[in-house]
Enzyme design. Sequence first.
Site, PDB file in Angstrom:
ATOM      1  N   GLY A  39      -1.575 -11.801   8.664  1.00 61.72           N
ATOM      2  CA  GLY A  39      -1.507 -13.076   9.159  1.00 61.72           C
ATOM      3  C   GLY A  39      -2.548 -13.727   9.918  1.00 61.72           C
TER       4      GLY A  39
ATOM      5  N   ASP B  40     -14.354 -11.783  11.305  1.00 56.98           N
ATOM      6  CA  ASP B  40     -13.268 -11.189  10.594  1.00 56.98           C
ATOM      7  C   ASP B  40     -13.520  -9.517  10.624  1.00 56.98           C
ATOM      8  OD1 ASP B  40     -10.861 -10.785   9.479  1.00 56.98           O
ATOM      9  OD2 ASP B  40     -11.427 -11.523   7.299  1.00 56.98           O
TER      10      ASP B  40
ATOM     11  N   ARG C 250       0.810  -1.375   0.129  1.00 54.36           N
ATOM     12  CA  ARG C 250       0.011  -0.013  -0.014  1.00 54.36           C
ATOM     13  C   ARG C 250       0.865   1.274  -0.022  1.00 54.36           C
ATOM     14  NH1 ARG C 250      -3.238  -3.770   2.201  1.00 54.36           N
ATOM     15  NH2 ARG C 250      -2.318  -3.391   4.312  1.00 54.36           N
TER      16      ARG C 250
HETATM   17 CA    CA Z   1      -8.561 -10.531   8.876  1.00 49.29          CA
END
Ligand code: CA
Length: 710
Positions: A203, A326, A143
Amino acid sequence: MTRGRTLNFWAALALVPALVGCGSGVPAPSPLATQGVTDAMIAAGNGDEWLTYGGGYDEQRFSPLTQITDKNVGQLGLAWSADMDTARGQEATPLMHDGTLYVSTAWSMVKAYDAKTGALKWSFDPEVPRETLAHVCCDAVNRGVALYGNKVYVAALDGRLIAIDQKTGKQVWSTKAVPDQKNYAITGAPRIAKGKVLIGSAGAEYKARGSIAAFDAETGKELWRWHTVPGNPADGFENDAMERAAKTWAGKWWEVGGGGTVWDSITYDPASDMVYFGTGNAEPWNPDVMSRGDGDALYTSSIVALNASTGEYAWHFQETPEDRWDFDSDAQITLADLTIDGKPRRVVMHAPKNGFFYVLDARTGAFLSGKPFAMVNWAKGLDPKTGRPDILPEARYEKTGGVFIGLPGLYGAHTWHPMSFSPKTGLVYIPTNNTAMAYKAAENFEITDIGGQMGLDFGAVAMPADAKVRSDVKAATTGALMAWDPVAQKEVWRVDYPGPSNGGTLATAGNLVFQGTAGGEFRAYAADRGTPLWSFPVQTGIIAAPMTYAIDGEQYVAILAGWGGLWDIFSGVLASNSGPPRNISRLLVFKLGANGKLPPAPPMNAMVLDPPAFTGTAAQVAQGGNLFSRYCSGCHGDAAVAGAINPDLRHSGAIASADAIKSIVVDGALKHNGMVSFKSAVKPADAEAIRHYLIKRANEDKALEMAARK
Ligand code: CA
């Protein structure tokens, strides 16, 4: 009203149980050649240069430049463009210093261009091992870089932090910034704080224990590291913050790392010497796996503030306790001075994946306000005093055992795509997604030794479900450019897009907001009203954010075009609403009165499904689907519907042959492409089950395509 239509759709399906719904432009004094980029220069935010990720320490992505305005933006044209030597995802925002434009591209490569003419000055390739991609969720993206002194800093995908000479493009030093190169990867931009380079890693879907670390900008020496989640209590805790956090976990979370990775936002406030960063999901997602329990799992899905000099804990605010969806809180953290209830407040503004817009006190982390800016059905709302979400029972999918259609889903209402804030309009410009995801606890799920290194350790499956649900999800998935009033906590204007994952935004003092679209246009809107004022077809989807700079009295606007990242994985299901996301990786630079042209676009590949007949068993499809979800979906897409970068295996000729699939998946026949051997995890019989799953999926979608043509 896209949102209204979408809500009605979900309500009709009874799947929505509850809805909560600077600078003057005057050039800075020329720095001494030996001094290079200084803290003072970054802090001053002179509008002519764009010296740091986010445009300034406060990450407002606001430019004080006023040559290009809402009155003349129609005369904006292409000054120059440069094609990248990679076709992978492009997420970087360029930086500009002393007439040179620095940009990172896929595989963590860095290019330096003459910012006025586009002439390539140098190119740096850290030669990231291609097998790194096997444990990266969302493409070989980067990015952005950082500038300090006479160096350029890039964090490579394989976990190295590298300093490069600004003038020559030669490596000065390189250091390992992560514990291992099997579970950790870096996609974010480093942040500079008083001679220290700050970086975290990704990760949390593998076996990672999140942390952020500071390195000496001159030498690369590690100065401090702060973990975001506790390690094994038997080893003792590094600090009191870890000891407190351990009380919010159960089971043996440390065996899989715990997650909480710092994969994107790192914001620094020189006035308080505080660094603010967001943390990712808990690992594993499913609280039943490893018996991690129903605790808050600190400090995952949180904003954390540390003293930047010492790395000592200052405060935290957890946006998503017990995260099993998530809902990383890694999205950009923007600092601003707002007037709230008649009083000036230094605040943190945040629009994370979970769908709520938060305003916190920057010194203490105290919750000031929070409201949903997208569709939200996992929480009833936020406690008005503490900001803690009231989680709905049906969202705890491991408890119900059923499927939970979450709004937003793991794609997030807003994630790394940068937002911007204009102090002139007082509005935040958010690339917003309305997306859903089906969650279900994985059955008989076991963490394996290799699982965390080769596959996704969710402990939950993102259910492909049936074709009808998939097509309904697609129809309900949209995007928008949202202009949000952070004081009133309400939408002021919006521009709807047919699909999600549109580019990041740039706000300017010329009353403009710039944004690229997933559908392939670079656009400018009036910042106060949202009126579309200008657009330029770029032949490819844009997900990165634009920036602006001035040289010799001329203002330029630059954008790195090119599809990719997480969205590529889901583009077939979701983002194809925006049109085929063809990927052409290209840096485009615009100025008033220019009339450059792009080379002719290559044709779109309209692929027609033509799979072999299905000959497998239901058991093979079930087994193959689980394996695909764990080991393959990260690149080849949810439900085997891929995007523009990795092959869509429904179309692959290889699925007709058991030997061909085995040679690729087990024997690594295509490892030079980044498709390494999965033989430590996938046996030949597993590969065959995956093959039958792919054939089944291809035939299902072929039937849908044929029905649609009638
Ligand atoms: Ca994630």
